[in-house]
Design an enzyme around this catalytic site. Sequence first.
Site, PDB file in Angstrom:
ATOM      1  N   ASP A   8       0.821  -1.226   0.000  1.00 33.18           N
ATOM      2  CA  ASP A   8       0.000   0.000   0.000  1.00 33.18           C
ATOM      3  C   ASP A   8       0.849   1.268   0.000  1.00 33.18           C
ATOM      4  O   ASP A   8       0.525   2.252  -0.670  1.00 33.18           O
ATOM      5  CB  ASP A   8      -0.889   0.065   1.249  1.00 33.18           C
ATOM      6  CG  ASP A   8      -1.968  -1.000   1.258  1.00 33.18           C
ATOM      7  OD1 ASP A   8      -2.172  -1.656   0.223  1.00 33.18           O
ATOM      8  OD2 ASP A   8      -2.594  -1.182   2.317  1.00 33.18           O
ATOM      9  N   HIS A   9       1.925   1.243   0.795  1.00 32.05           N
ATOM     10  CA  HIS A   9       2.657   2.500   0.982  1.00 32.05           C
ATOM     11  C   HIS A   9       3.560   2.855  -0.196  1.00 32.05           C
ATOM     12  O   HIS A   9       4.084   3.964  -0.253  1.00 32.05           O
ATOM     13  CB  HIS A   9       3.392   2.486   2.319  1.00 32.05           C
ATOM     14  CG  HIS A   9       2.411   2.467   3.453  1.00 32.05           C
ATOM     15  ND1 HIS A   9       1.391   3.396   3.545  1.00 32.05           N
ATOM     16  CD2 HIS A   9       2.229   1.611   4.484  1.00 32.05           C
ATOM     17  CE1 HIS A   9       0.642   3.116   4.592  1.00 32.05           C
ATOM     18  NE2 HIS A   9       1.126   2.032   5.179  1.00 32.05           N
ATOM     19  N   ARG A  17       2.244  12.954  -4.609  1.00 32.99           N
ATOM     20  CA  ARG A  17       2.553  13.972  -5.597  1.00 32.99           C
ATOM     21  C   ARG A  17       1.395  14.275  -6.549  1.00 32.99           C
ATOM     22  O   ARG A  17       1.468  15.221  -7.315  1.00 32.99           O
ATOM     23  CB  ARG A  17       3.758  13.495  -6.448  1.00 32.99           C
ATOM     24  CG  ARG A  17       5.080  13.985  -5.928  1.00 32.99           C
ATOM     25  CD  ARG A  17       5.068  15.500  -5.906  1.00 32.99           C
ATOM     26  NE  ARG A  17       6.254  16.054  -5.313  1.00 32.99           N
ATOM     27  CZ  ARG A  17       7.365  16.338  -5.990  1.00 32.99           C
ATOM     28  NH1 ARG A  17       7.468  16.071  -7.263  1.00 32.99           N
ATOM     29  NH2 ARG A  17       8.373  16.860  -5.386  1.00 32.99           N
ATOM     30  N   HIS A  50      -4.583  -3.112  -0.046  1.00 33.58           N
ATOM     31  CA  HIS A  50      -5.836  -2.712   0.606  1.00 33.58           C
ATOM     32  C   HIS A  50      -6.508  -1.659  -0.263  1.00 33.58           C
ATOM     33  O   HIS A  50      -5.978  -0.567  -0.447  1.00 33.58           O
ATOM     34  CB  HIS A  50      -5.496  -2.142   1.992  1.00 33.58           C
ATOM     35  CG  HIS A  50      -6.700  -1.798   2.824  1.00 33.58           C
ATOM     36  ND1 HIS A  50      -6.600  -1.428   4.145  1.00 33.58           N
ATOM     37  CD2 HIS A  50      -8.021  -1.764   2.541  1.00 33.58           C
ATOM     38  CE1 HIS A  50      -7.809  -1.179   4.624  1.00 33.58           C
ATOM     39  NE2 HIS A  50      -8.694  -1.367   3.674  1.00 33.58           N
ATOM     40  N   ARG A  56      -7.249   6.127  -0.905  1.00 35.97           N
ATOM     41  CA  ARG A  56      -6.153   7.034  -0.548  1.00 35.97           C
ATOM     42  C   ARG A  56      -4.796   6.556  -1.045  1.00 35.97           C
ATOM     43  O   ARG A  56      -3.882   7.336  -1.180  1.00 35.97           O
ATOM     44  CB  ARG A  56      -6.115   7.275   0.958  1.00 35.97           C
ATOM     45  CG  ARG A  56      -5.623   6.102   1.766  1.00 35.97           C
ATOM     46  CD  ARG A  56      -5.411   6.486   3.203  1.00 35.97           C
ATOM     47  NE  ARG A  56      -6.648   6.698   3.911  1.00 35.97           N
ATOM     48  CZ  ARG A  56      -6.789   6.466   5.224  1.00 35.97           C
ATOM     49  NH1 ARG A  56      -5.771   6.071   5.934  1.00 35.97           N
ATOM     50  NH2 ARG A  56      -7.947   6.642   5.811  1.00 35.97           N
ATOM     51  N   THR A 107      -4.460   3.994   9.720  1.00 32.54           N
ATOM     52  CA  THR A 107      -4.313   2.617   9.281  1.00 32.54           C
ATOM     53  C   THR A 107      -5.336   1.790  10.054  1.00 32.54           C
ATOM     54  O   THR A 107      -5.987   2.305  10.967  1.00 32.54           O
ATOM     55  CB  THR A 107      -2.873   2.107   9.540  1.00 32.54           C
ATOM     56  OG1 THR A 107      -2.761   0.759   9.097  1.00 32.54           O
ATOM     57  CG2 THR A 107      -2.508   2.172  11.031  1.00 32.54           C
ATOM     58  N   THR A 108      -5.496   0.529   9.680  1.00 33.27           N
ATOM     59  CA  THR A 108      -6.492  -0.313  10.345  1.00 33.27           C
ATOM     60  C   THR A 108      -6.159  -0.394  11.838  1.00 33.27           C
ATOM     61  O   THR A 108      -5.062  -0.791  12.204  1.00 33.27           O
ATOM     62  CB  THR A 108      -6.468  -1.734   9.726  1.00 33.27           C
ATOM     63  OG1 THR A 108      -6.362  -1.585   8.314  1.00 33.27           O
ATOM     64  CG2 THR A 108      -7.717  -2.492  10.068  1.00 33.27           C
ATOM     65  N   GLU A 158      -7.038 -13.652  10.284  1.00 35.72           N
ATOM     66  CA  GLU A 158      -5.758 -12.977  10.466  1.00 35.72           C
ATOM     67  C   GLU A 158      -5.814 -12.298  11.827  1.00 35.72           C
ATOM     68  O   GLU A 158      -6.684 -11.460  12.079  1.00 35.72           O
ATOM     69  CB  GLU A 158      -5.501 -11.949   9.365  1.00 35.72           C
ATOM     70  CG  GLU A 158      -4.181 -11.230   9.583  1.00 35.72           C
ATOM     71  CD  GLU A 158      -3.792 -10.282   8.443  1.00 35.72           C
ATOM     72  OE1 GLU A 158      -4.247 -10.485   7.304  1.00 35.72           O
ATOM     73  OE2 GLU A 158      -3.027  -9.344   8.733  1.00 35.72           O
ATOM     74  N   GLY A 220       3.751  -4.775   5.964  1.00 33.86           N
ATOM     75  CA  GLY A 220       3.866  -3.733   4.951  1.00 33.86           C
ATOM     76  C   GLY A 220       4.809  -2.615   5.315  1.00 33.86           C
ATOM     77  O   GLY A 220       5.902  -2.471   4.774  1.00 33.86           O
TER      78      GLY A 220
END
Length: 244
Positions: A8-9, A17, A50, A56, A107-108, A158, A220
């Site tokens: 994700d990151h 940007r 995700h 986002r 985050t979650t 999980e 992650g």
Amino acid sequence: MKLGVNIDHVATLRQARLPADVRGTPPGYPDPVWAAGVCQRAGAYAVVMHLREDRRHIQDQDLFRVKEILSIKLNLEMSIAPSVRRTAARLSPGQITLVPERRAERTTESGLDLFKKSKAIRACVDDFSRRGVLVSLFIDADSRQIQEAKRIGAHAIELHTGTYANQPTQAAAKREWLRLKEAARLARSFGLVAHAGHGLDYENVKAVAKIRELEELNIGYSIVTRALVVGLDEAVREMKGLIA
Ligand code: PXP
């Protein structure tokens, strides 16, 4: 133990940007497709993405482009929001992981409460199971939640490791570790596959990797940040080495 790498990151950095760069073509980098390919070559068992309702970081297009190049599992984290479910149904990834989602969160923040919106969660589990997609539920290490996951018909759970990761002392972390171990054991005794993730890094992962009942860890943020120093390929290999 298997490693799923959450990318994700990589998309977060790209999105940083996009709105500001009005003078030319917005940068299409770093590209999650590139990152997924590197993770695959470095020996990851799965790539995790995700799709948030607010889009986002990961965009719908990213998922389809990544799926095209992957031969390993694509694990799509998602809420039960209708727009996300529609994309997930078209994508048909190897696995979905249902997570709670709040717009304001960074985050979650916790596991799903399977006793809330239980009808909708069950319908989602049934729908994707019928489509041949493995369904995992992201929950806290709580015996009632684990029993409910079994009753709902999930393939896997999980376990949320965020609480373990955030403990200020070793003694407190050990207590959380014992809860995780017991929860993983219970899940296995019900025939559920047990995964874990959130907040794991190159230090705190070592103890979690010793929980034999866990099959897969999803990591992650620590891998993507380590990649800034050593490169993504090496960051994945190092983590894989630690948990193997
Ligand atoms: N597992 C789940 C269900 C998550 O929501 C996340 C964060 O997206 C992760 C694992 C990975 O957490 P982290 O980025 O802290 O390693």
